[in-house]
Design an enzyme around this catalytic site. Structure first.
Site, short mmCIF file in Angstrom:
data_model
loop_
_atom_site.label_atom_id
_atom_site.label_comp_id
_atom_site.label_asym_id
_atom_site.label_seq_id
_atom_site.Cartn_x
_atom_site.Cartn_y
_atom_site.Cartn_z
N LYS A 47 3.12 -15.50 -6.18
CA LYS A 47 2.62 -15.90 -4.74
C LYS A 47 1.22 -14.77 -4.73
O LYS A 47 0.92 -14.16 -5.78
CB LYS A 47 3.57 -15.09 -3.73
CG LYS A 47 4.14 -13.74 -4.09
CD LYS A 47 5.12 -13.38 -3.31
CE LYS A 47 5.62 -11.92 -3.46
NZ LYS A 47 6.77 -11.43 -2.98
N ARG A 145 14.54 -9.11 7.21
CA ARG A 145 13.66 -9.99 7.09
C ARG A 145 14.33 -11.32 7.31
O ARG A 145 15.30 -11.48 7.94
CB ARG A 145 12.84 -9.70 5.88
CG ARG A 145 11.31 -10.05 5.84
CD ARG A 145 10.59 -9.49 4.74
NE ARG A 145 10.99 -10.09 3.28
CZ ARG A 145 10.42 -9.66 2.35
NH1 ARG A 145 9.42 -9.08 2.25
NH2 ARG A 145 10.91 -10.63 1.21
N HIS A 174 17.31 -10.34 -1.25
CA HIS A 174 15.98 -9.49 -1.72
C HIS A 174 16.51 -8.03 -1.36
O HIS A 174 16.86 -7.49 -0.52
CB HIS A 174 14.90 -9.97 -0.73
CG HIS A 174 13.57 -9.42 -1.60
ND1 HIS A 174 13.34 -9.45 -2.85
CD2 HIS A 174 12.62 -8.70 -0.92
CE1 HIS A 174 12.07 -9.10 -2.96
NE2 HIS A 174 11.66 -8.41 -1.83
N ARG A 230 13.68 -12.24 -10.36
CA ARG A 230 12.31 -12.74 -10.04
C ARG A 230 11.18 -11.63 -10.17
O ARG A 230 10.92 -10.90 -9.13
CB ARG A 230 12.81 -12.95 -8.42
CG ARG A 230 13.72 -13.97 -8.12
CD ARG A 230 13.86 -14.34 -6.68
NE ARG A 230 13.67 -13.09 -5.57
CZ ARG A 230 14.78 -12.46 -5.06
NH1 ARG A 230 15.98 -13.17 -5.26
NH2 ARG A 230 14.89 -11.33 -4.52
N TYR A 275 -24.54 4.25 2.70
CA TYR A 275 -24.46 4.25 4.24
C TYR A 275 -23.73 5.59 4.59
O TYR A 275 -22.94 6.20 3.89
CB TYR A 275 -23.40 3.15 4.33
CG TYR A 275 -24.02 1.65 4.70
CD1 TYR A 275 -24.99 1.42 5.37
CD2 TYR A 275 -23.45 0.79 3.77
CE1 TYR A 275 -25.59 0.00 5.29
CE2 TYR A 275 -23.94 -0.51 3.77
CZ TYR A 275 -24.89 -0.93 4.41
OH TYR A 275 -25.29 -2.09 4.70
N CYS A 322 -20.32 -0.34 -0.77
CA CYS A 322 -20.77 -1.27 0.23
C CYS A 322 -20.09 -2.50 0.08
O CYS A 322 -19.17 -2.70 -0.79
CB CYS A 322 -22.29 -1.55 0.18
SG CYS A 322 -23.19 0.05 -0.02
N MET A 323 -20.57 -3.53 0.94
CA MET A 323 -20.03 -4.86 0.92
C MET A 323 -20.13 -5.56 -0.53
O MET A 323 -19.22 -6.19 -0.94
CB MET A 323 -20.54 -5.90 2.13
CG MET A 323 -19.69 -6.98 2.25
SD MET A 323 -20.54 -8.23 3.33
CE MET A 323 -20.18 -7.24 4.84
N ASP A 324 -21.14 -5.20 -0.97
CA ASP A 324 -21.70 -6.07 -2.23
C ASP A 324 -22.09 -5.11 -3.40
O ASP A 324 -22.40 -5.71 -4.35
CB ASP A 324 -22.70 -7.04 -2.03
CG ASP A 324 -22.64 -7.72 -0.64
OD1 ASP A 324 -21.50 -8.60 -0.68
OD2 ASP A 324 -23.37 -7.66 0.10
C1 LIG Z 1 7.61 -10.94 -4.07
C2 LIG Z 1 9.01 -11.14 -4.12
C3 LIG Z 1 9.47 -10.83 -5.39
C4 LIG Z 1 8.64 -10.13 -6.64
O1 LIG Z 1 8.60 -8.69 -6.28
P1 LIG Z 1 8.29 -7.72 -7.34
O2 LIG Z 1 8.37 -6.59 -6.79
O3 LIG Z 1 6.56 -7.78 -7.45
O4 LIG Z 1 8.77 -8.10 -8.62
C5 LIG Z 1 10.77 -11.25 -5.65
N1 LIG Z 1 11.56 -11.76 -4.64
C6 LIG Z 1 10.86 -12.08 -3.40
C7 LIG Z 1 11.98 -12.70 -2.52
C8 LIG Z 1 9.63 -11.75 -3.18
O5 LIG Z 1 9.12 -11.98 -2.03
#
Ligand SMILES: *Cc1c(COP(=O)(O)O)cnc(C)c1O
Length: 385
Positions: A47, A145, A174, A230, A275, A322-324
């Site tokens: 992600k 969640r 999770h 994961r 700035y 700065c921005m850039d």
């Molecule tokens: C983002 C996420 C992960 C990975 O988390 P890390 O801490 O980067 O390993 C695993 N499972 C779910 C549901 C997540 O949203």
């Protein structure tokens, strides 16, 4: 080779600022996890533009390496990969809205079913389209969640056995505190998840693929590994927290954020830079300008705090980012237009770690990585992109 980064314009390779992504290192990281985890499957979590590394290139790499499934947050991330020809199973981990369901089915994306209502909507949409939907059931064991609470989960599991057009491929939860020193809450979540899974045994039903561990769980709690893990940040060679070191896991960071000196001047004593005129040298000094800024995701909160590498040595960022552009004080040393500047990663024997930048800003490495935005071209090295 298809382009891995969609440039703003065709002269983008002339931009002196880019993010170098070492696909060879990412391959090493993936293989190290697979070897260490043995029978447990590894689902790379890609992600947020693969934690800044570039979604499409990293997904293609993981597909080539044989990843059984990729995890993403949003529907549109999955559609992007399908449009780029990625065929590997993809699980969208986030919550869904009813009108998105047909798009999941159209693009062969696995849905997260996080309530009885959503599961029923998925079943109905699949029936209407004359297809079968693949889902993973999401159990909330303590994040509050998305997902059904562990104490009402039997209703969802029961409902899933009555669906006619849904294949339940997985069940997951999770962890909220897996990367922290105190294991108490993780143990509680683990117990709750196991209690939910008992449903299948009690009815002699086949158990779908069970998964619970994020990077923290993988590193600290082997009891949370189940059938699949994961990893997100761990795959990118970065520790999820200080309590969760990655030493001994055979992984390393794969990013080097590079730019070049575009301007050089001597600043006289008491003449403030940037700035807000927040900082001025007390003696004359040499100041270089680097064409990168908070508009690229280099945090403004690093103003007057960060260091960068030039010619293998550390030099301080002065005044406000700065921005850039940022201003770097090279003191009495010399630097020339065109010299490479490293904001993150290694140069010579020195290196700036994402943990260092995160600490300076008061955030976590995740946020630094995912904030490097798409204005910064990704350049892939190492394993063939
Ligand atoms: C983002 C996420 C992960 C990975 O988390 P890390 O801490 O980067 O390993 C695993 N499972 C779910 C549901 C997540 O949203």
């Amino acid at each position: 080779m298809t382009p891995l980064h969609e440039p703003l314009v065709d002269t983008e390779e002339l931009r002196p600022t880019h993010l170098e992504v070492d696909l060879g290192q990412l391959a090493t990281n993936y293989r190290a996890l697979v070897a260490r985890l043995g029978e447990v499957a590894v689902m790379p979590i890609l992600k947020a533009n693969a934690y800044g590394h570039g979604l499409v290139a990293v997904a293609r790499l993981m597909e080539r390496l044989g990843a059984p499934c990729l995890g993403l947050a949003f529907l549109e991330e999955g559609i992007r990969l399908r449009r780029k020809g990625v065929r590997t199973p993809i699980l969208i981990l986030g919550g869904i809205l009813g009108d998105q369901i047909p798009r999941f089915l159209e693009h062969d994306l696995i849905l997260t079913a996080s309530s009885v209502d959503k599961l029923m909507a998925i079943d109905a949409a699949a029936r209407a389209m004359g297809v079968r939907a693949s889902v993973h059931l999401k159990i909330d064991t303590g994040m509050e969640r998305i997902g059904v609470h562990w104490y009402t989960a039997p209703e969802l599991l029961e409902a899933s056995t009555r669906c006619t057009h849904v294949d339940v491929l997985g069940i997951f939860s999770h962890l909220a505190t897996a990367d922290e020193a105190d294991p108490t809450y993780t143990r509680l979540q683990l117990e709750r998840f196991e209690e939910v899974l008992h449903f299948y045994e009690a009815r002699s039903l086949p158990t779908p693929v069970r998964h619970l561990a994020n990077s923290g769980g993988i590193l600290k709690h082997p009891g949370t590994w189940f059938d699949m893990v994961r990893p997100g940040i761990l795959l990118f060679g970065v520790a999820p927290s200080q309590e969760c070191p990655v030493e001994g896991w055979g992984v390393a960071p794969a990013l080097t954020w590079k730019s070049r000196v575009v301007y050089f001047k001597v600043v006289l004593p008491n003449n403030p830079v940037s700035y807000g005129a927040t900082w001025a040298p007390s003696e004359w000094t040499r100041m270089v300008t680097v064409p990168v800024g908070y508009g690229d995701g280099y945090p403004r909160a690093l103003s007057g705090r960060a260091e960068v590498l030039i010619r293998g040595r550390r030099y301080p960022v002065r005044g406000r980012v700065c921005m850039d552009q940022v201003l770097v004080d090279v003191g009495r040393e010399s630097a020339y237009n065109g010299d490479e500047v490293v904001l993150l990663g290694g140069q010579g024997t020195e290196s700036i770690r994402v943990e260092e930048l995160a600490r300076l800003v008061g955030t976590i490495p995740y946020e630094i990585l995912t904030s490097i935005n798409t204005r910064v071209p990704r350049v892939y090295v190492g394993e063939d992109g």
